[in-house]
Scaffold this active site. Structure first.
Site, short mmCIF file in Angstrom:
data_model
loop_
_atom_site.label_atom_id
_atom_site.label_comp_id
_atom_site.label_asym_id
_atom_site.label_seq_id
_atom_site.Cartn_x
_atom_site.Cartn_y
_atom_site.Cartn_z
N ASN A 62 -10.50 -3.42 -5.87
CA ASN A 62 -9.90 -2.25 -6.77
C ASN A 62 -10.63 -2.52 -8.71
O ASN A 62 -9.97 -1.66 -9.07
CB ASN A 62 -8.49 -3.35 -7.88
CG ASN A 62 -7.14 -3.08 -6.17
OD1 ASN A 62 -6.24 -2.99 -5.92
ND2 ASN A 62 -7.29 -2.09 -5.39
N ASP B 13 0.61 -1.58 0.09
CA ASP B 13 0.22 -0.01 0.25
C ASP B 13 1.11 0.92 0.33
O ASP B 13 2.47 1.12 0.79
CB ASP B 13 -1.44 0.11 0.47
CG ASP B 13 -2.04 0.68 0.94
OD1 ASP B 13 -2.60 1.15 0.11
OD2 ASP B 13 -2.60 1.35 1.75
C1 FPP Z 1 -2.12 0.22 -3.25
O1 FPP Z 1 -1.64 1.26 -3.46
C2 FPP Z 1 -1.45 -0.54 -4.59
C3 FPP Z 1 -2.08 -1.58 -5.34
C4 FPP Z 1 -3.73 -1.15 -5.15
C5 FPP Z 1 -1.49 -2.57 -6.62
C6 FPP Z 1 0.05 -2.48 -6.17
C7 FPP Z 1 0.27 -3.18 -7.29
C8 FPP Z 1 1.98 -2.25 -7.44
C9 FPP Z 1 2.78 -2.66 -6.24
C10 FPP Z 1 2.32 -2.92 -8.70
C11 FPP Z 1 3.43 -3.46 -9.04
C12 FPP Z 1 2.62 -4.78 -9.27
C13 FPP Z 1 3.47 -6.27 -9.62
C14 FPP Z 1 3.67 -7.90 -9.35
C15 FPP Z 1 4.34 -5.52 -10.75
P1 FPP Z 1 -2.85 2.55 -3.65
O2 FPP Z 1 -2.61 2.80 -5.19
O3 FPP Z 1 -3.43 2.31 -2.78
O4 FPP Z 1 -1.77 3.96 -2.71
P2 FPP Z 1 -2.25 5.05 -1.39
O5 FPP Z 1 -3.18 4.28 -0.58
O6 FPP Z 1 -1.38 5.18 -1.40
O7 FPP Z 1 -3.62 5.00 -2.57
#
Ligand code: FPP
Length: 242
Positions: free
Chosen positions: A69, A21
């Site tokens: 998501n 996250d």
């Molecule tokens: C949450 O951060 C993260 C995700 C929904 C996606 C996770 C994906 C990756 C780390 C991309 C790369 C993955 C691979 C396997 C290559 P958020 O967007 O909710 O962050 P925030 O809480 O700060 O908004």
């Protein structure tokens, strides 16, 4: 916790799971788009996989895309899938070389065709590897997983393949999308929030939980080592007294 022999290192957690996250906040702090935050999040995936493997972790499960998501903006969802496809295509040679076995877990049939193709190819090519198992949780949510497993078992009962009395914890566990994975020993969540977000509910029954303020794009080998050191400081009792 079993005390290690003098001079020897304690056993690493066998299965580490991570809620990655903080990509969005990492990008916002730099005036960048959420997309560049996710792009930056691919770096730690490589670093942490390598570090976990070197530390002796056998299973690493990453929450890459949750059932929830799907409700994000279409652009962000498309960008995430493009990033995942790119990761799978570009990393497969490295995964092979490092002996990593890759698996997708989740409601995979909902994924776009290009992700499914890249995933199937990476799974097939790495199927016989004997090193760490990297599971990418994609279109994954625990409630959906438990619902699907329950439905599958009900269908088998109706077809006379099993009796209701055959349903026990082992059979239910095997029927999950995570059916071949062991229970999680250490669950890490980056980004400062302290919640589970529908991740691996069955498998984390006795996991140690580790929350860090570090945003996922900033998470590195030292952070993983700190989480594992914290894990070793815990006394795991599984509901018993020691
Ligand atoms: C949450 O951060 C993260 C995700 C929904 C996606 C996770 C994906 C990756 C780390 C991309 C790369 C993955 C691979 C396997 C290559 P958020 O967007 O909710 O962050 P925030 O809480 O700060 O908004």
């Amino acid at each position: 916790m079993t005390a290690p022999l003098a001079g020897s290192l304690p056993d690493p957690p066998k299965h580490v799971a991570i809620i990655m996250d903080g990509n969005g906040r990492w990008a916002a702090a730099r005036g960048q788009s959420r997309q560049s935050g996710h792009q930056a999040g691919a770096g730690p995936v490589r670093t942490v996989l390598k570090a976990a493997s070197n530390l002796g972790v056998k299973y690493l499960t990453l929450y890459a895309f949750s059932t929830e998501n799907w409700a994000r903006g279409q652009d962000e969802v498309e960008n995430l899938f493009a990033l995942l496809t790119q990761y799978l295509d570009s990393e497969v040679a490295e995964l092979l070389q490092e002996g990593v076995r890759l698996k997708g877990v989740g409601d995979l049939k909902r994924l776009p065709q290009e992700v499914l193709t890249a995933l199937a190819q990476a799974e097939e090519l790495t199927a016989h590897n004997k090193g760490i198992t990297l599971s990418l949780a994609l279109s994954y949510g625990s409630r959906a997983e438990l619902t699907a497993a329950t439905r599958d078992l009900a269908i088998k009962v109706k077809a006379g393949e099993i009796a209701p009395s055959d349903i026990n914890e082992d059979l239910l566990a095997q029927s999950l999308w995570t059916g071949t994975l062991p229970d999680v020993d250490l669950l890490i969540r980056t980004g400062g929030e302290k919640r589970i977000s529908n991740f691996l509910l069955w498998r984390i029954a006795y996991a140690e939980l580790y929350f860090t303020e570090t945003l996922w794009p900033d998470f590195g080998e030292e952070d993983l080592k700190a989480a594992i050191a914290d894990f070793h400081s815990r006394q795991r009792r599984y509901g018993r007294t020691i």
